[in-house]
Design an enzyme around this catalytic site. Sequence first.
Site, mmCIF file in Angstrom:
data_model
loop_
_atom_site.group_PDB
_atom_site.id
_atom_site.type_symbol
_atom_site.label_atom_id
_atom_site.label_comp_id
_atom_site.label_asym_id
_atom_site.label_seq_id
_atom_site.Cartn_x
_atom_site.Cartn_y
_atom_site.Cartn_z
ATOM 1 N N CYS A 21 45.066 40.340 58.911
ATOM 2 C CA CYS A 21 46.249 41.098 58.512
ATOM 3 C C CYS A 21 46.874 40.449 57.283
ATOM 4 C CB CYS A 21 47.265 41.190 59.645
ATOM 5 S SG CYS A 21 47.933 39.593 60.154
ATOM 6 N N CYS A 24 48.009 36.830 57.424
ATOM 7 C CA CYS A 24 46.953 35.826 57.227
ATOM 8 C C CYS A 24 46.820 35.496 55.745
ATOM 9 C CB CYS A 24 45.614 36.343 57.754
ATOM 10 S SG CYS A 24 45.541 36.652 59.523
ATOM 11 N N ASP A 416 49.038 54.658 16.746
ATOM 12 C CA ASP A 416 48.602 54.203 15.429
ATOM 13 C C ASP A 416 47.717 55.297 14.823
ATOM 14 O OD1 ASP A 416 48.003 52.223 13.312
ATOM 15 O OD2 ASP A 416 45.994 52.315 14.178
#
Length: 728
Positions: A21, A24, A416
Amino acid sequence: MSEIQAPAGEQVELTIEGMTCASCAARIEKQLNDLPGVAASVNFASERAAVSYDPGRVKLDELIAAVEAVGYEARLLSEHEGSDPLRPYRLRLAVALTLSIPLGIFAWVPGSRPPGWEWISLVLATPVVSYAGWPFHRATVQNARHGVVTMDTLISIGTLAAWVWSTVVVIGGISTSIYFDTAGAITTLVLLGRFLETSARRRSGAALASLLELGAKEAHVLRDGVEVLVPVEHLMVGDRFVVRPGEKVATDGVICSGTSAIDESMLTGESVPVEVGPGDTVAGATINTSGRLVVEATRVGAETALAQIARLVAEAQAAKAPVQRLADRVSAVFVPTVLVVSALTLVGWLVLSTAAVTAAFTAAVAVLVIACPCALGLATPTALMVATGRGAQLGIVIKGPEVLEQTRRVTTIVLDKTGTVTEGKMAVSAVVPAEGVDEEELVRLAAAAEEGSEHPIARAIATYGRGRLGSLPTAEHVRSLAGLGIEAVVDRHAVLVGRPSLLADHSIPLPSAVATEVERYESTGATVTAVGVDERFLGLVVVSDRVKETSREAVTELRALGLVPVLLTGDNERAARAVAQQVGIDRVLAGVLPGGKAAEVARLQAGGEVVAMVGDGINDAPALTQADLGLAIGTGADVAIEASDLTLVSGDLRAAVDAIRLARRTLRTIKGNLFWAFGYNVAAIPLAVAGIVNPIIAAGAMAFSSIFVVSNALRLRRFRRFDQGRRT
């Protein structure tokens, strides 16, 4: 959670085994970050840890030992590649399914109980809880040694409580309900959920794995004129190798001889092959569709475009999005809170209710099982893994999860002009010598002065000169004037090439009729370069750059996303307006010197705009960094790509549209996952406390929530480019 600054030093990626999980992952991350000189990020979904460390303060073995000290296994990623993540679940799941089915039949099917069914249930449930559920119990014990509780603690306590209660009832001959079916069903459902979740998570990283598999395995290297077949790992920079029709290009290089069409779809997402010939660059893993090519290797191994894209994607997958931090904080304290809620539920039912003890026990176990925070830990990283992998397949490299947040906020996109909106392939379209000046002399001096410059206009003039005259004299004392032009000495003549205003600044007068010519050419979008020699006007060289065929369509789509497009260029106002009109841009910032591009972006930001910038040149790098979101055209300069947040490998401006769409959709998916994960627990825990949800349904709901979150993330694999006839 504050952002951890990576220390200077080594970087490694570890595979972590045993995480169940998000708490952990948070625990391992804290353990690693407590080491001196270490900055680590642990990803629960990919089961990996990205670690930066100072080798002078901590060793690699200490990193692995730190992970193992808190009950998990760690190893270098390269050592773990090729293992089957589903292997630990297969046999245990088979045992659990086989033995839990008769347990369920005894408990739920009327008339199915044989004599002594309670003892049979004990025999069937024991291997399910002990063997099939052993990973939960082992992790619980390991974590308990360090004073930590995780999702495994909830499952272990819940199943053992049901088994112990039922065993005492059977052995003691007590007349009350038994819960062997509950213990078996919880173990089976959680294992099945883990199996399906792991399988889905493996698919979420499949795009990156397939990307890494695209490269060629062998190359036909030319050694003393003879083709020698060698593994691609043995190629060196400077080696020349042959690419036959239908073969993959072994590594990045420059074509020495031959012409062909290269299928670059694996890098750019574009299905139309690109025509190439001598002098053109090719990328490794692209496919030669026709014609024999001889290529000189320029990049090998980890330096190739494919390897760099894979590295950037892997780094993005290992990082954490800002939106994930809340989930991490919640998961870290969630399990201890659930244990307290479960205990209070048991006490509350016993004290406040007239129901039997079994009802109190059932409610407490249901709370333990249903509250698993797995979905919280999977919500963000799985979506990020799928999105970055899918993006790489489409030629979009997302460099970090924080990019997702920025795409949602962007209001203005600065484009640009040269190489982004236009093709960036400038070509001389007219030469206008001054009265009494020989045209070839004008071309010779201008081209020689521009020969050493990398600017697109300079390259166009130099190429034109070489093509017309064959060879050019050598220029000396060359000095680049940023954004203005160049000055040099050619055949002992002082030559000045650049904007018409540059000559005026150097006191070189232009004839009055020239201004009309300049205005006429600039009105068509062309760029006019003036040439002066020895303080006299020599003439004009007109250079044109075609607008990309897809730019207008891209600008339309950017508007549809709610963005205001702005054209930014160093060209004059008239030339810039001509290009802007062709693509449908209303707002133009013209005559901006390279050093001023970042300032223009900052000015827009100061006005309250959230700015995205798309560029491709070295002079775009400061503006890409300044922008809230930088998008680099992948065909441009490496420094621009490094400065950006997103890289568009194809060079097609429409990829900017896809990049923003993909990032926004990923963010929506993450937020949807988090909403489901939080909402599930908020709604489910009170139901379990109230006794409305029994432990078996709780186990199924818990497994479903994790699978739902991962499956929702996997929907991003179906993302398509907007020009493919389906908008997603």
